[in-house]
Scaffold this motif. Structure first.
Motif, PDB file in Angstrom:
ATOM      1  N   ARG A 265      34.808  23.090  41.890  1.00  0.00           N
ATOM      2  CA  ARG A 265      35.068  23.970  40.756  1.00  0.00           C
ATOM      3  C   ARG A 265      34.164  23.572  39.595  1.00  0.00           C
ATOM      4  O   ARG A 265      33.982  22.383  39.304  1.00  0.00           O
ATOM      5  CB  ARG A 265      36.537  23.871  40.331  1.00  0.00           C
ATOM      6  N   VAL A 266      33.591  24.584  38.934  1.00  0.00           N
ATOM      7  CA  VAL A 266      32.726  24.369  37.767  1.00  0.00           C
ATOM      8  C   VAL A 266      33.417  25.030  36.580  1.00  0.00           C
ATOM      9  O   VAL A 266      33.456  26.261  36.479  1.00  0.00           O
ATOM     10  CB  VAL A 266      31.324  24.959  37.986  1.00  0.00           C
ATOM     11  N   GLN A 267      33.957  24.208  35.701  1.00  0.00           N
ATOM     12  CA  GLN A 267      34.682  24.719  34.543  1.00  0.00           C
ATOM     13  C   GLN A 267      33.724  24.952  33.380  1.00  0.00           C
ATOM     14  O   GLN A 267      32.950  24.075  33.000  1.00  0.00           O
ATOM     15  CB  GLN A 267      35.753  23.718  34.116  1.00  0.00           C
ATOM     16  N   ASN A 268      33.721  26.172  32.836  1.00  0.00           N
ATOM     17  CA  ASN A 268      32.925  26.488  31.658  1.00  0.00           C
ATOM     18  C   ASN A 268      33.631  27.589  30.873  1.00  0.00           C
ATOM     19  O   ASN A 268      34.772  27.939  31.175  1.00  0.00           O
ATOM     20  CB  ASN A 268      31.492  26.905  32.041  1.00  0.00           C
ATOM     21  N   LYS A 269      32.962  28.118  29.870  1.00  0.00           N
ATOM     22  CA  LYS A 269      33.581  29.094  28.982  1.00  0.00           C
ATOM     23  C   LYS A 269      33.235  30.542  29.332  1.00  0.00           C
ATOM     24  O   LYS A 269      33.468  31.443  28.538  1.00  0.00           O
ATOM     25  CB  LYS A 269      33.158  28.804  27.536  1.00  0.00           C
ATOM     26  N   ASN A 270      32.684  30.779  30.512  1.00  0.00           N
ATOM     27  CA  ASN A 270      32.352  32.142  30.900  1.00  0.00           C
ATOM     28  C   ASN A 270      33.620  32.983  31.070  1.00  0.00           C
ATOM     29  O   ASN A 270      34.595  32.543  31.684  1.00  0.00           O
ATOM     30  CB  ASN A 270      31.567  32.153  32.215  1.00  0.00           C
ATOM     31  N   ASP A 271      33.600  34.189  30.530  1.00  0.00           N
ATOM     32  CA  ASP A 271      34.772  35.062  30.623  1.00  0.00           C
ATOM     33  C   ASP A 271      35.014  35.538  32.050  1.00  0.00           C
ATOM     34  O   ASP A 271      36.155  35.773  32.444  1.00  0.00           O
ATOM     35  CB  ASP A 271      34.601  36.277  29.704  1.00  0.00           C
ATOM     36  N   LEU A 272      33.928  35.707  32.823  1.00  0.00           N
ATOM     37  CA  LEU A 272      34.064  36.158  34.204  1.00  0.00           C
ATOM     38  C   LEU A 272      34.117  34.956  35.136  1.00  0.00           C
ATOM     39  O   LEU A 272      33.324  34.020  35.021  1.00  0.00           O
ATOM     40  CB  LEU A 272      32.895  37.062  34.598  1.00  0.00           C
ATOM     41  N   VAL A 273      35.069  35.001  36.061  1.00  0.00           N
ATOM     42  CA  VAL A 273      35.213  33.945  37.054  1.00  0.00           C
ATOM     43  C   VAL A 273      34.585  34.412  38.365  1.00  0.00           C
ATOM     44  O   VAL A 273      34.940  35.470  38.895  1.00  0.00           O
ATOM     45  CB  VAL A 273      36.697  33.605  37.287  1.00  0.00           C
ATOM     46  N   HIS A 274      33.619  33.644  38.871  1.00  0.00           N
ATOM     47  CA  HIS A 274      33.011  33.897  40.173  1.00  0.00           C
ATOM     48  C   HIS A 274      33.661  32.938  41.171  1.00  0.00           C
ATOM     49  O   HIS A 274      33.622  31.716  40.977  1.00  0.00           O
ATOM     50  CB  HIS A 274      31.506  33.665  40.136  1.00  0.00           C
ATOM     51  N   THR A 346      34.670  37.179  44.810  1.00  0.00           N
ATOM     52  CA  THR A 346      35.299  37.952  43.748  1.00  0.00           C
ATOM     53  C   THR A 346      34.687  37.615  42.396  1.00  0.00           C
ATOM     54  O   THR A 346      34.334  36.471  42.130  1.00  0.00           O
ATOM     55  CB  THR A 346      36.818  37.676  43.689  1.00  0.00           C
ATOM     56  N   ILE A 347      34.557  38.646  41.561  1.00  0.00           N
ATOM     57  CA  ILE A 347      34.164  38.485  40.167  1.00  0.00           C
ATOM     58  C   ILE A 347      35.224  39.198  39.340  1.00  0.00           C
ATOM     59  O   ILE A 347      35.426  40.405  39.494  1.00  0.00           O
ATOM     60  CB  ILE A 347      32.776  39.092  39.884  1.00  0.00           C
ATOM     61  N   SER A 348      35.911  38.456  38.466  1.00  0.00           N
ATOM     62  CA  SER A 348      37.036  39.042  37.742  1.00  0.00           C
ATOM     63  C   SER A 348      37.197  38.363  36.390  1.00  0.00           C
ATOM     64  O   SER A 348      36.574  37.331  36.107  1.00  0.00           O
ATOM     65  CB  SER A 348      38.327  38.886  38.555  1.00  0.00           C
ATOM     66  N   ALA A 445      34.763  27.748  46.278  1.00  0.00           N
ATOM     67  CA  ALA A 445      33.927  27.377  45.137  1.00  0.00           C
ATOM     68  C   ALA A 445      34.190  28.378  44.029  1.00  0.00           C
ATOM     69  O   ALA A 445      34.275  29.582  44.291  1.00  0.00           O
ATOM     70  CB  ALA A 445      32.452  27.364  45.521  1.00  0.00           C
ATOM     71  N   ALA A 446      34.331  27.894  42.810  1.00  0.00           N
ATOM     72  CA  ALA A 446      34.635  28.773  41.684  1.00  0.00           C
ATOM     73  C   ALA A 446      33.909  28.286  40.445  1.00  0.00           C
ATOM     74  O   ALA A 446      33.695  27.082  40.261  1.00  0.00           O
ATOM     75  CB  ALA A 446      36.137  28.825  41.434  1.00  0.00           C
ATOM     76  N   SER A 447      33.520  29.245  39.609  1.00  0.00           N
ATOM     77  CA  SER A 447      32.808  28.934  38.374  1.00  0.00           C
ATOM     78  C   SER A 447      33.292  29.863  37.278  1.00  0.00           C
ATOM     79  O   SER A 447      33.449  31.069  37.498  1.00  0.00           O
ATOM     80  CB  SER A 447      31.295  29.098  38.580  1.00  0.00           C
ATOM     81  N   GLY A 448      33.526  29.303  36.087  1.00  0.00           N
ATOM     82  CA  GLY A 448      33.988  30.104  34.959  1.00  0.00           C
ATOM     83  C   GLY A 448      35.126  29.423  34.238  1.00  0.00           C
ATOM     84  O   GLY A 448      35.360  28.217  34.389  1.00  0.00           O
ATOM     85  N   HIS A 449      35.847  30.194  33.440  1.00  0.00           N
ATOM     86  CA  HIS A 449      37.034  29.685  32.745  1.00  0.00           C
ATOM     87  C   HIS A 449      38.198  29.770  33.728  1.00  0.00           C
ATOM     88  O   HIS A 449      38.833  30.817  33.886  1.00  0.00           O
ATOM     89  CB  HIS A 449      37.298  30.521  31.493  1.00  0.00           C
ATOM     90  N   LEU A 450      38.493  28.676  34.406  1.00  0.00           N
ATOM     91  CA  LEU A 450      39.361  28.674  35.574  1.00  0.00           C
ATOM     92  C   LEU A 450      40.830  28.462  35.228  1.00  0.00           C
ATOM     93  O   LEU A 450      41.579  27.848  35.999  1.00  0.00           O
ATOM     94  CB  LEU A 450      38.889  27.588  36.562  1.00  0.00           C
ATOM     95  N   ILE A 451      41.267  28.973  34.104  1.00  0.00           N
ATOM     96  CA  ILE A 451      42.630  28.765  33.652  1.00  0.00           C
ATOM     97  C   ILE A 451      43.657  29.379  34.590  1.00  0.00           C
ATOM     98  O   ILE A 451      44.754  28.843  34.764  1.00  0.00           O
ATOM     99  CB  ILE A 451      42.802  29.331  32.212  1.00  0.00           C
ATOM    100  N   SER A 452      43.323  30.509  35.233  1.00  0.00           N
ATOM    101  CA  SER A 452      44.252  31.181  36.140  1.00  0.00           C
ATOM    102  C   SER A 452      43.753  31.209  37.567  1.00  0.00           C
ATOM    103  O   SER A 452      44.293  31.941  38.399  1.00  0.00           O
ATOM    104  CB  SER A 452      44.512  32.617  35.661  1.00  0.00           C
ATOM    105  N   THR A 453      42.729  30.416  37.873  1.00  0.00           N
ATOM    106  CA  THR A 453      42.167  30.394  39.228  1.00  0.00           C
ATOM    107  C   THR A 453      42.911  29.390  40.077  1.00  0.00           C
ATOM    108  O   THR A 453      42.948  28.193  39.734  1.00  0.00           O
ATOM    109  CB  THR A 453      40.673  30.046  39.178  1.00  0.00           C
ATOM    110  N   PRO A 454      43.513  29.805  41.175  1.00  0.00           N
ATOM    111  CA  PRO A 454      44.270  28.870  42.011  1.00  0.00           C
ATOM    112  C   PRO A 454      43.350  27.919  42.750  1.00  0.00           C
ATOM    113  O   PRO A 454      42.168  28.191  42.956  1.00  0.00           O
ATOM    114  CB  PRO A 454      45.017  29.782  42.986  1.00  0.00           C
ATOM    115  N   PHE A 455      43.907  26.777  43.165  1.00  0.00           N
ATOM    116  CA  PHE A 455      43.185  25.848  44.013  1.00  0.00           C
ATOM    117  C   PHE A 455      43.283  26.332  45.464  1.00  0.00           C
ATOM    118  O   PHE A 455      44.146  27.158  45.802  1.00  0.00           O
ATOM    119  CB  PHE A 455      43.752  24.440  43.886  1.00  0.00           C
ATOM    120  N   VAL A 456      42.397  25.824  46.304  1.00  0.00           N
ATOM    121  CA  VAL A 456      42.325  26.324  47.671  1.00  0.00           C
ATOM    122  C   VAL A 456      43.623  26.062  48.443  1.00  0.00           C
ATOM    123  O   VAL A 456      44.022  26.864  49.291  1.00  0.00           O
ATOM    124  CB  VAL A 456      41.111  25.709  48.403  1.00  0.00           C
TER     125      VAL A 456
END
Length: 459
Positions: A265-274, A346-348, A445-456
């Motif tokens: 996981r790559v945590q950053n401030k991007n509004d879109l989560v890839h 997914t991009i959301s 693998a996920a990149s973005g602001h992962l506040i609501s992104t679940p773990f695998v």
């Protein structure tokens, strides 16, 4: 305005008035027909030389000739000690060789009105030359030099450091590239886990000795294929016999990849989560691979129009029921010589990432339970066949296909054979492929602001 009005006074001519009583669709009686005999179309010719080099060509009688040297020397063949060497080697394609200097190489290619380029994938390094037919002999001389006679002068290799950094900076601008790199790093223990780009700790540290060693181990005739379009097959065979034979031998053995699954996981401030969630898929060229190709089209392979939507796909329809804040969803499919990856991309928005990912996986699960119709299969087959035919319409696409087949099997399958293999996929094959994804060990693998992104492990 007087000038505009004067246009009305221009006399009008009717060029058909000279033949007032004759049909314009018929040939003019006084016109002599020019009998031009067109050359007969040729099929792709493939030969394997005694030294192991594969030669594939198609003389399509175009005024432009293209020749590519395909080598099994992608980033998967790097070791812990020489990580990034393939990236640097790609950038070193225009450096001084034993036959020509970098200056002469640049000026000589420009004088021919030609182009000489290098590209890299995880499995293959490709050197491509394009020119007019009358300059083919000269451009082939340069192509042989950059593939078999590298010098790697220390000062020239050092000067590549800014270009390495520039490539890495460009890659960071694309979230998709970043997620794909992290996906492979998490999915495999070795080989395919290597990045296409030089790692930070090796920038400026790849030495000429490492470059020479990598070339000697992997640039051998049994690991190479020469592909030509608009070239006589006999000319390519002569090229292989005369020049490329200096790189004889089997070369370094291929290390079998080991799929492990995992998460990065790559945590950053991007509004879109890839985000990408995959399982191990099919090996390139296998019958199972065609099942994944059809399954990908059923789920949705992404929009074909720039900034278009993918709402008509299974993934798009399923995710739309879960949330309206979706940027894009599609199926991800990658084939390699001894492994593969299949899953969803997914991009959301950050606050809906969890709903989108779960809804996407649920759509694959529904197909694994048999929720797919004969019409879905037929439509997906048509899309898959159309995508394949359009991919080989261009010279670059056709050369890539010929090179991939020549390296993998030492032969070439006509498009008709590929289309028949896609048509042979059954509904049970598609359901089995979807079930393999559902039951398989996941990689995420996920990149973005992962506040609501679940773990695998939460999926």
């Amino acid at each position: 305005m007087r000038g505009i009005r004067s246009l009305n006074n221009i006399s009008k001519r009717c060029y058909a008035a000279a033949r007032p009583n004759e049909a314009l669709t018929e040939a003019y009686a006084g016109q002599k027909s020019l009998a031009v005999s067109l050359p007969a179309p040729q099929d792709v010719q493939v030969s394997k030389l005694p030294n192991g080099l594969v030669i594939a060509s198609l003389d399509n009688y175009t005024p432009l000739s293209s020749v590519g040297v395909f080598v099994k020397a992608g980033s998967r063949y790097e070791t812990v000690e020489n990580q990034g060497v393939a990236h640097v080697l790609r950038l070193a394609a225009n450096l001084t060789t034993k036959g020509v200097s970098a200056f002469k190489l640049c000026r000589g290619v420009e004088a021919l009105g030609a182009s000489l380029s290098a590209s890299l994938s995880r499995e293959t390094m490709v050197y491509t030359a394009e020119c007019f037919r009358d300059g083919l002999d000269n451009i082939l001389e340069y192509l042989v030099n950059v593939t078999t006679a590298q010098e790697f002068q220390p000062w020239e290799v050092n000067d590549l450091t800014p270009r390495v950094n520039t490539d890495k900076a460009r890659a960071k601008l694309s979230p998709r590239i970043g997620v794909i790199e992290k996906l492979h790093e998490a999915a495999y223990k070795n080989a395919l886990s290597n990045s296409l780009y030089c790692p930070d700790f090796m920038v400026g540290k790849v030495s000429p000795q490492q470059l020479h060693s990598f070339v000697e181990d992997h640039f051998t005739t049994s690991r190479m294929a020469v592909v030509g379009l608009g070239v006589k097959h006999s000319d390519l065979k002569e090229l292989g016999e005369r020049f490329l034979s200096v790189r004889g031998g089997a070369g370094a053995p291929q290390i079998k990849v080991s799929y492990r699954g995992g998460e990065l996981r790559v945590q950053n401030k991007n509004d879109l989560v890839h985000a990408m969630v995959v399982s191990e898929g099919a090996v390139a060229g296998s019958a199972e691979a065609n099942s994944y190709v059809v399954l990908q089209r059923i789920l949705g392979a992404g929009p074909h129009v720039k900034r278009g939507s993918n709402i008509t796909s299974k993934l798009g329809q399923g995710v739309a029921k879960a949330t309206t804040q979706v940027f894009d969803v599609s199926a991800f499919n990658a084939f390699y010589a001894d492994s593969g990856l299949f899953g969803v991309y997914t991009i959301s928005q950050a606050n809906t990432a969890g709903d989108v990912i779960r809804a996407s996986i649920a759509q694959v699960g529904a197909i694994a339970q048999g929720a797919v119709t004969a019409d879905d299969i037929a439509r997906a087959k048509t899309q898959a066949k159309a995508d394949y035919l359009m991919s080989i319409e261009s010279s670059s696409g056709l050369m890539a296909e010929m090179g991939a087949q020549a390296l993998a099997a030492g032969a070439y399958q006509a498009p008709e054979t590929i289309l028949q293999a896609i048509e042979a996929v059954t509904q049970d094959d598609v359901v089995k492929a979807a079930r393999k994804f559902v039951d398989g060990k996941k990689t995420m693998a996920a990149s973005g602001h992962l506040i609501s992104t679940p773990f695998v492990d939460e999926l």
